[in-house]
Scaffold this motif. Structure first.
Motif, PDB file in Angstrom:
ATOM      1  N   THR A  25      30.095  36.932  81.512  1.00  0.00           N
ATOM      2  CA  THR A  25      31.529  37.101  81.968  1.00  0.00           C
ATOM      3  C   THR A  25      31.767  38.533  81.532  1.00  0.00           C
ATOM      4  OG1 THR A  25      32.598  36.672  79.623  1.00  0.00           O
ATOM      5  CG2 THR A  25      32.388  34.905  81.349  1.00  0.00           C
ATOM      6  N   GLY A  26      31.030  39.332  81.121  1.00  0.00           N
ATOM      7  CA  GLY A  26      31.003  40.726  80.870  1.00  0.00           C
ATOM      8  C   GLY A  26      31.556  41.229  79.499  1.00  0.00           C
ATOM      9  N   THR A  27      32.097  40.362  78.722  1.00  0.00           N
ATOM     10  CA  THR A  27      32.591  40.378  77.413  1.00  0.00           C
ATOM     11  C   THR A  27      31.396  40.493  76.264  1.00  0.00           C
ATOM     12  OG1 THR A  27      33.258  38.230  76.963  1.00  0.00           O
ATOM     13  CG2 THR A  27      35.208  39.603  77.957  1.00  0.00           C
ATOM     14  N   ASP A  78      30.439  46.789  81.676  1.00  0.00           N
ATOM     15  CA  ASP A  78      30.699  47.847  82.410  1.00  0.00           C
ATOM     16  C   ASP A  78      30.847  48.947  81.660  1.00  0.00           C
ATOM     17  OD1 ASP A  78      33.205  46.856  81.770  1.00  0.00           O
ATOM     18  OD2 ASP A  78      34.120  46.683  83.688  1.00  0.00           O
ATOM     19  N   GLN A  79      30.909  49.067  80.613  1.00  0.00           N
ATOM     20  CA  GLN A  79      31.475  50.385  79.428  1.00  0.00           C
ATOM     21  C   GLN A  79      30.053  51.086  79.342  1.00  0.00           C
ATOM     22  OE1 GLN A  79      33.186  48.701  75.894  1.00  0.00           O
ATOM     23  NE2 GLN A  79      35.100  49.017  76.883  1.00  0.00           N
ATOM     24  N   TRP A 108      26.965  47.335  87.696  1.00  0.00           N
ATOM     25  CA  TRP A 108      27.088  48.204  86.474  1.00  0.00           C
ATOM     26  C   TRP A 108      26.245  49.529  86.799  1.00  0.00           C
ATOM     27  CZ3 TRP A 108      24.631  43.593  83.750  1.00  0.00           C
ATOM     28  CH2 TRP A 108      25.460  42.702  83.304  1.00  0.00           C
ATOM     29  N   ILE A 151      26.408  40.753  74.895  1.00  0.00           N
ATOM     30  CA  ILE A 151      27.218  40.372  75.817  1.00  0.00           C
ATOM     31  C   ILE A 151      26.885  38.963  76.509  1.00  0.00           C
ATOM     32  CG2 ILE A 151      27.445  42.867  76.542  1.00  0.00           C
ATOM     33  CD1 ILE A 151      25.417  42.442  78.769  1.00  0.00           C
ATOM     34  N   ARG A 170      32.403  46.071  76.565  1.00  0.00           N
ATOM     35  CA  ARG A 170      32.166  45.271  78.045  1.00  0.00           C
ATOM     36  C   ARG A 170      30.836  45.666  78.500  1.00  0.00           C
ATOM     37  NH1 ARG A 170      36.032  42.375  80.087  1.00  0.00           N
ATOM     38  NH2 ARG A 170      35.051  42.518  82.179  1.00  0.00           N
ATOM     39  N   GLU A 190      34.548  45.535  69.840  1.00  0.00           N
ATOM     40  CA  GLU A 190      34.349  44.763  71.041  1.00  0.00           C
ATOM     41  C   GLU A 190      33.824  45.475  72.171  1.00  0.00           C
ATOM     42  OE1 GLU A 190      38.102  42.655  72.546  1.00  0.00           O
ATOM     43  OE2 GLU A 190      38.299  41.814  70.468  1.00  0.00           O
ATOM     44  N   SER A 213      25.506  51.852  81.553  1.00  0.00           N
ATOM     45  CA  SER A 213      26.472  50.890  80.866  1.00  0.00           C
ATOM     46  C   SER A 213      25.734  49.950  80.076  1.00  0.00           C
ATOM     47  CB  SER A 213      27.188  50.137  81.943  1.00  0.00           C
ATOM     48  OG  SER A 213      25.874  49.469  82.720  1.00  0.00           O
ATOM     49  N   GLY A 216      35.978  35.081  74.659  1.00  0.00           N
ATOM     50  CA  GLY A 216      35.632  36.506  74.326  1.00  0.00           C
ATOM     51  C   GLY A 216      35.212  36.621  72.827  1.00  0.00           C
TER      52      GLY A 216
END
Length: 266
Positions: free
Chosen positions: A221-223, A238-239, A84, A218, A236, A234, A88, A176
């Motif tokens: 798994t990243g979600t 990496d956002q 990341w 989070i 993530r 929602e 993020s 998720g």
């Protein structure tokens, strides 16, 4: 006669000396044998001599508490270098000050029920606008409730008729995040310990950051999801996180200063 008496006393002294020497030799031999026996015994493990020191960090609770909280940042599997960027959600949540997870086992089943100590973890925002539980259902799913969430008013097709549908609930599991859930399958306990603003709670594969903006959670798994004054959405890992959670990024546009006009004045 005097000479004879002298020789007799001398012979007695020699006998006493020999007797003392013999006793000394016997004692030395016995000590040597015992010494070898002690060394031999210590060289051979003997569980009957093992000293067991009981632990002092075990929780004394009404039920057995599962040690599922991660307390060592080096054990995190979702904080790999370069996974990341510094702006993020994953990075912002991961580097936030970590709360002591062992303080979040107590909660109540209802507003009138007594506080109990459970094997799950329960936390809420200071204003109780968001309340969350994990481990209460034994499925490894993080569940939260908030009036800010507006999930589907009715349960999806195929949901068991016994489901007590709650459109203000949120779940985060292997599939998720989702808005709306069966409250009987994913219960959320109340009157739980408050997660202070700016702190992150890490429980198993879940991490939640409480901010004045809202609750941001989070999983490995990243979600994940965010519950803010604007509702549920929602997210993530990496956002890009909103600027309110981090500083400006170098690649973001910065306001330009107005330059004075170079035209000559008449």
């Amino acid at each position: 006669m005097q000479g004879y008496g002298y020789r007799r006393r001398a012979r007695r002294r020699v006998r006493v000396a020999w007797a003392g020497a013999a006793a000394l030799m016997v004692a030395t031999a016995a000590l040597s044998v015992n010494g070898c026996s002690i060394v031999s015994d210590l060289a051979t493990p003997d569980e009957s001599r093992t000293i067991i020191i009981p632990g002092t960090d075990a929780l004394t609770t009404e039920s057995s508490v599962a040690a599922t909280a991660s307390t060592d940042p080096s054990e995190d599997t979702d904080s790999e270098t370069g996974r990341w960027d510094d702006y993020s959600y994953g990075h912002v949540i991961n580097v936030a000050p970590r709360a002591d997870a062992q303080r979040y086992h107590r909660a109540a089943k209802s507003s009138r029920s007594p506080l109990t100590t459970t094997s799950g973890f329960h936390f809420s925002t200071p204003d109780r606008a968001v309340q969350c539980s994990t481990g209460a259902n034994g499925t490894g799913t993080l569940s939260c409730v908030s009036r800010r969430v507006a999930g589907p008013p009715n349960a999806p097709t195929g949901t068991p008729s016994t489901c007590k549908w709650n459109p203000t609930a949120v779940t985060l599991g292997p599939a998720g995040p989702a808005a709306g859930a069966c409250s009987d399958l994913y219960p959320v306990m109340t009157r739980s310990t408050i997660l202070p603003f700016g702190e992150m709670l890490a429980v198993g594969r879940f991490k939640c950051l409480n901010s004045v903006e809202g609750m941001f959670c989070i999983q490995s798994t990243g979600t994940g999801f965010a519950i803010t004054t604007n509702g549920f959405r929602e997210i993530r890992a990496d956002q890009r996180a909103p600027k309110s959670l981090r500083g400006p990024a170098p690649d973001e546009d910065r306001p330009t200063r107005s330059r004075p006009s170079s035209r000559p004045t008449s």
